[in-house]
Structure formats: structure tokens, C-alpha cells
Design a protein around this motif. Sequence first.
Motif, PDB file in Angstrom:
ATOM      1  N   GLY A 173      10.034  13.316  14.089  1.00 53.64           N
ATOM      2  CA  GLY A 173       9.470  12.094  13.520  1.00 53.64           C
ATOM      3  C   GLY A 173       8.052  11.815  13.967  1.00 53.64           C
ATOM      4  N   LEU A 193       4.943  11.252  11.369  1.00 54.18           N
ATOM      5  CA  LEU A 193       4.106  10.040  11.294  1.00 54.18           C
ATOM      6  C   LEU A 193       2.641  10.364  11.564  1.00 54.18           C
ATOM      7  N   LEU A 234       9.195   6.439   6.454  1.00 53.69           N
ATOM      8  CA  LEU A 234      10.365   5.663   6.900  1.00 53.69           C
ATOM      9  C   LEU A 234      11.492   6.588   7.359  1.00 53.69           C
ATOM     10  N   CYS A 246      10.763   7.505  10.836  1.00 50.80           N
ATOM     11  CA  CYS A 246      11.160   6.427  11.759  1.00 50.80           C
ATOM     12  C   CYS A 246      12.670   6.472  12.009  1.00 50.80           C
ATOM     13  N   GLU A 247      13.431   6.773  10.948  1.00 48.96           N
ATOM     14  CA  GLU A 247      14.891   6.934  11.082  1.00 48.96           C
ATOM     15  C   GLU A 247      15.208   8.045  12.058  1.00 48.96           C
ATOM     16  N   ASP A 268      13.216   4.586  15.773  1.00 53.24           N
ATOM     17  CA  ASP A 268      12.140   3.767  16.346  1.00 53.24           C
ATOM     18  C   ASP A 268      11.885   2.562  15.456  1.00 53.24           C
ATOM     19  N   SER A 328      10.175  -0.093  16.120  1.00 58.40           N
ATOM     20  CA  SER A 328       8.780  -0.572  16.198  1.00 58.40           C
ATOM     21  C   SER A 328       7.901   0.174  15.194  1.00 58.40           C
ATOM     22  N   ALA A 329       8.079   1.492  15.119  1.00 59.46           N
ATOM     23  CA  ALA A 329       7.322   2.289  14.144  1.00 59.46           C
ATOM     24  C   ALA A 329       7.694   1.884  12.725  1.00 59.46           C
ATOM     25  N   ALA A 330       8.975   1.573  12.518  1.00 65.69           N
ATOM     26  CA  ALA A 330       9.435   1.141  11.192  1.00 65.69           C
ATOM     27  C   ALA A 330       8.768  -0.166  10.791  1.00 65.69           C
ATOM     28  N   CYS A 340      16.475   2.471   6.910  1.00 63.38           N
ATOM     29  CA  CYS A 340      15.752   2.743   8.160  1.00 63.38           C
ATOM     30  C   CYS A 340      16.123   1.735   9.246  1.00 63.38           C
ATOM     31  N   CYS A 349      18.163   2.454  12.650  1.00 64.60           N
ATOM     32  CA  CYS A 349      17.435   2.209  13.900  1.00 64.60           C
ATOM     33  C   CYS A 349      18.177   1.190  14.771  1.00 64.60           C
TER      34      CYS A 349
END
Length: 746
Positions: free
Chosen positions: A511, A515, A537, A540-541, A545, A547-549, A574, A578
Motif C-alpha cells: 500500500g 500511494l 483507497l 489504504c485497505e 490505514d 488516516s491515509a484513507a 475502505c 480499516c
Amino acid sequence: MYFRCGSVRDAEVVFQGIACQNVVTWTTLVYGYSENGQGSLALQCFYRLQEEGCKPNARTFVAGIKACSSVAKQEELEGDGQKELPRKEAALKAGIAVHLRAGKAGMDTGIFVSNALVDMYSNCGSMLLAREVFEKIKLPDAVSWTSLIMGYAENGEEKVALEMFERMQRRESYCAPSARTFVAALKACSGLVAEDGQRLAALEKGMVLHSQAASFGFDLDVFVANTLVDLYGKLGTMVDARKVFDRMVRHTVVSWTALILGYVENNEAEAALDLFPCMIASNSRPDARSFVAAVKACTGVAAKEDGSRVDHGKQLLKVAALEMGMFLHSEAMRHGLGSALVLGNALIHMYVECGSLVDAHKVFERMRLRDLASWTELILGYAESDGGELALSLFEQLVDRNGCASLDGPVFVAALQACLSLSEKEAGTAMDGKLLKAKALERGMAIHTLATKAGLKPHDLAFVTNCLVDLYAKCGSMADASSAFLSIDSSSRGVVAWTVLIQGHAAAGDGVLALEMLQRMKATGIALDVKALAAGLKACEAMADVSAAKLLHWEICRLGMESDPVLGTCLVSCYAKCGSPADAQQAFDALPSRGVVTWNALLAGYSHQGMTSRALGLLEAMREEGVRRDAVSYLSVLTACSHAGLVDECREKFEEMRREERVEARIEHYHCMADSLGRAGEIDEAVAMVRGMPHEANEVTWRSVLGACARSKNVEVAKVTFELSDRAKDDASGAGYMLMANTVQS
């Protein structure tokens, strides 16, 4: 007379019976061959008459030039779509030779010869020479202007065509346009529609031309009206197309076909199909193009039809569209049009869309002539219908017959789709913590090598490389995916190439790198689209994470895309995965409309978090909202109930799924039931369910029962289950042996 009736043989007999053949009879022969599509024979006669001592006149040169146009049209037909022919070289060479002879005879400046030359050079694709001849005409007439305008329109220079039409109307060069001139100008407008950002300009210009044609009294001319119907159809203004059609004094097969095709291209397939019997009733005999339009309408109906699963759910059959398509197919055969190449390709595509690959293959096998489109349609059909091996077998046959140099981008893409289909079924091998699908990867690499040798155009090569990035990523080889990505020229790396690479890194569990690639993509100035953001997304899954989402969610809102259903569903999924069900519910509630996929994303989130009561409540809310619950919906609920030890609820929802919703239970649903019964200690019922299910039990199935035996210390049932599990030959991990050992030791 015989030539005009299409009876070439009778005309030849009459010619040979003439005792004294002169320039008139020879010229008539040249004209006759040209008009009947035999340009090469016409040219032979043109040269032979001079060898026989006949001195050609202006009319003879016109006939010779028309023979070159006939050769050009034949070259176009023989091009078979494999490679673009910028010019018809043989025809152009012959045309230049005839032009030189006319010049030596002092007959190249007459209006009739000049007009024929403009038309011939246009047909050969040489607008430079056509324009050169035109500019030397002292007083161009309507035929001169029309030939030039039509030439530009048919050779992809629509703007120049319209400029020439405007120049024709100027005071210093004014020439009254004919009906055919308006046809040429309207065709130029139709060509503009395909260009990015030109639709509005084409509509405005088309309406002006329509008005001008009406002022000259040409709006009811059948050729002008047919072209208007076609233009308005391409522009998406079917109300205007229908108005023009309804005002026509008489309708030809071209009129009906243009209207039917217009409805098809504007997603009104049902209206298109309703017109076909009207055309038959009007005594307009349908031609191959009419049937192509009707078959395309069937394909459009099939795309909207839900269809029904057959062959244990492996095949989706669109019965209603298929029946109509079969009727049209039989009608085309009855009209003697079964051998038409363009119709054969349309039928293959229709049968594929309807889910009948058997019928598609029958059409393919019966075709006397096949082009690349024929092969591509069938290969892609198999690739998208779980027939990857058959698709690749066809691709190999094509390469063996034609060689890789004759192939284009779409057929390579179809073959790579077949590799993707195989990769989805391949179990793969764990290497360095990644799952490598070596067999599909090897097949893809072989196709990559062929594509490199094929000499594809830059656009096609970029398209194929995008598919290679996707394939390599899904086969677990991110190194090859990155290498393929870097092979694309940096100026040609569009949003698709970036997106498939980001998706690949996300699917591979990396991930952070996914990103990072998303940020690099943004830094290059490429606008983030729905697919790119959805891939982010997924990354992020992969990291779980939240926060990243949330940062990516903010970016989506900044771009004004928060209401997009695809991104909304991805956000719900997501946040749920998360571990933030509250954010998932908030994203769900913010969506203006929610389909079953969005509901399922939230349902899966609650199931994943062990929030069983929420999951059961959401399933009931779907029913109340009128959302049809599918196999995925029930799988999430059955999983939640099984893990929570709610065996009665599990039974209830399993029966509800089958009886009330009429959803066919997949093997995964039976796994959940076996697991739930096992957790409740009801081992005998679990084994009975597994033995009675309509699917072949695999290692996962028996592992569920063995796990239950281990928990309940039921050694006798465990032994029988272990033997059945061992027969499956599917347990590469040795988990079955470990579970059996635990059962015996306990």
C-alpha cells in the motif's frame, strides 16, 4: 444496356461481335467495366484501345480515370481491416500514368477530365494531388467542388472540407451547390463528431447546413435527408433525426438503416428493433448494413438484460435478446446475406454478448472471409466467458496463419485478457511472501514478445502495454509490471497506465508504494480520475490505514467527486476494512443513491468487525428499501452468524436466501453452514450438508468439518472426513494433517 443491367458477359459478347471497333465502342467498354467494379479490366482495355490504333478522346480519358477510381475502391475492400492503408498505391500509380497521358494529349484541362481527376485522386487518398488539379480549373463547377469536399470529408480532413464549402459560397468564387454538395458537407460534419470537443460545433454547423439545404429546396432530396438522419443520429439528437425521416416523401433502405443505427448508438435499442419490422412492411428490402444495425440493437438489448445463470452458474445467458438475434440471423440467411463479412462480425459480437459462445463459434467457422475483427471478437468472447484456453488456442491459430506482423492492438489485448482469465483460476505458488501465478505469467510474456515484433502503432502499443502491466501485476510479478510501465514513453503514460500499476501494488499488499505512485502520478500533472482514486483507497485497505484513507477522502471531496457511486462504495469498504465502521456508515449515509454493491460493502464491514446484530439489521434494511439481496449479501451475514455461534440464525438466513430470494447457494455459503454447524457441535448434520451440496467438495470444505471435529473431539467422524479430504488432493498447506493430529491428540 447490358453493362447497365450488370450483365458483363453479354456486353463482352456484343463488343466482340462488332466488326469495326472504334473509340466510342472501346470507351463504352472501359466505362462498363469500371461501373461494374472491374477496374483492372477497364484499365487493360484503356491501354489496349491505344495499341489497336484508336486515338482516345476526352471521354475515353474520363473512362480511364474512373477505372483507376474503381481499382482504388477494390483495394479498399481487399485491405480487410488488418492495417490502415493511407493511400491505395496501385490505383494511385495507375491514375498518375493516365493523368500524364491525358496531359500529353492536351486533354487534362477540360472540365470533365479535371473533375474525374479530382475524384480519382480523392478516392486514392491523395488530397494533395486532388487539390492541385482543382486549383488549375479556371471555372470549377458544382461537380468540381463536390468531388473535392467529399474527398476531404472521406479522408479525415473534415475541417478543410467545410472550409472549402464556405469558400464555394463566397462572392468571388460563388458556385451554386447541388444536393450532392450538401451530402458531402454533411458527411464532413459527421466526421467532426468523432473528434474530441467538436460535438457542439458539429451540431451547430449541421443545423446551418440543414437550413441552407432547405433554402435550396434540397432538404427533401432522399440523399440529403438520409445524410441528415445519419448526422443527427451521430450527434445524439434523435428527435431531429426522426423529424427529418418522417418528412421524407419516400424511404429507402438507407433511410431506415440510418434511423435504426441512430437509435442503437443512442442507447435506444428497443426503439431500433421496433423499426426493423416496419422497414420490412414498407417493402424496403434490407441489406447487410440493415441487418448489422438490427443485430447491434439486439446486442444493446442483451447488455441491459439481467439474464439467467446456466451450467452451474458458469454462464450468463440473455435469453430474450438471444431469441431475437437468432431470428434476425435466420432472416439474413433467407435474404442471402449470410456471407457478408461485416454482418458475420456483428453476429459474433451479438452471440458473445448474449452468452452463447457456441453460436458465436458456429458463425465464425462458417465465414468464408474473416478479418482481424472476426478473430478479435471471438477471442475476447472466450476470454471474458471463462474460456481462456480456447481463446489462446484461437490466437495461436491466427498467428500461425497470418504471422504476428499482421496483428493489431485489439487482438493482442484480447489475448492478454485470456491470460488474465487463466490467472484468476490459477492457484499460484507462494514466493517471497507473494503469490506468483507462473503459468499465466509465462503465457503473457510470450504474447508480449509477439507484440514487440508486430510493429504496432504507438497508440496500439501503449494500449497493449497497459494490459501487460495489469496482467503482470495480477500474476504477482510487480517487477515485470514496473518494467512494462517504464517502457511506455513518459509523454504517453496516461491515467490508465498509472492506475493499473497502482492497483497492482495495492493488490500485492504494498500500500505504501501504491500511494507513493498515486502522488507521483498527481505530480506529473495527470488529473486523478475515479479509477485512480479507487486504486488509492484499495491501497489504504491493504495497509488498514484509516488516516491515509481520510486524507484521500479529503482529496476526493476537494475534487468534487464525493457523490460518485464507485468512489462512495470504495470509501465504505475502505473504512470498514480499516476497522472504522462509524466512518463507513457515515460515508454510506452521505451517498445520494446506493446500489447493492454499496450495501454489500457496509455489510461486509460489519461482518468483518464481528458486529452481527448490525449485519442482520442491515440485511433487513435492504429488504425494506427494495434492494435485491444477492449471494454476496448473504455470504457476509452467514459468515457473521457462523463466527458468532448463531447456528439457528445461520440456518434461517441460508433457507431465506434460497427460498425467498431465489439466490443459488455457492460453495462458500455451504462452507459457512458447515462451519456454523461444526461450531455448534452438530457434526453429523455438517457432514450430511457437505455430502448433499450440488458442488464438489474441496480442501476448504473438509477443513471446515475437520476443524469442527477437533473442537468436539469427534475422532470417528474426523477419520472419515480426513480420508475424503485426502482424496481431494488439494491440501498443499498440510492444514488437514495438523487438524487431524490435533483431533487424535485431544
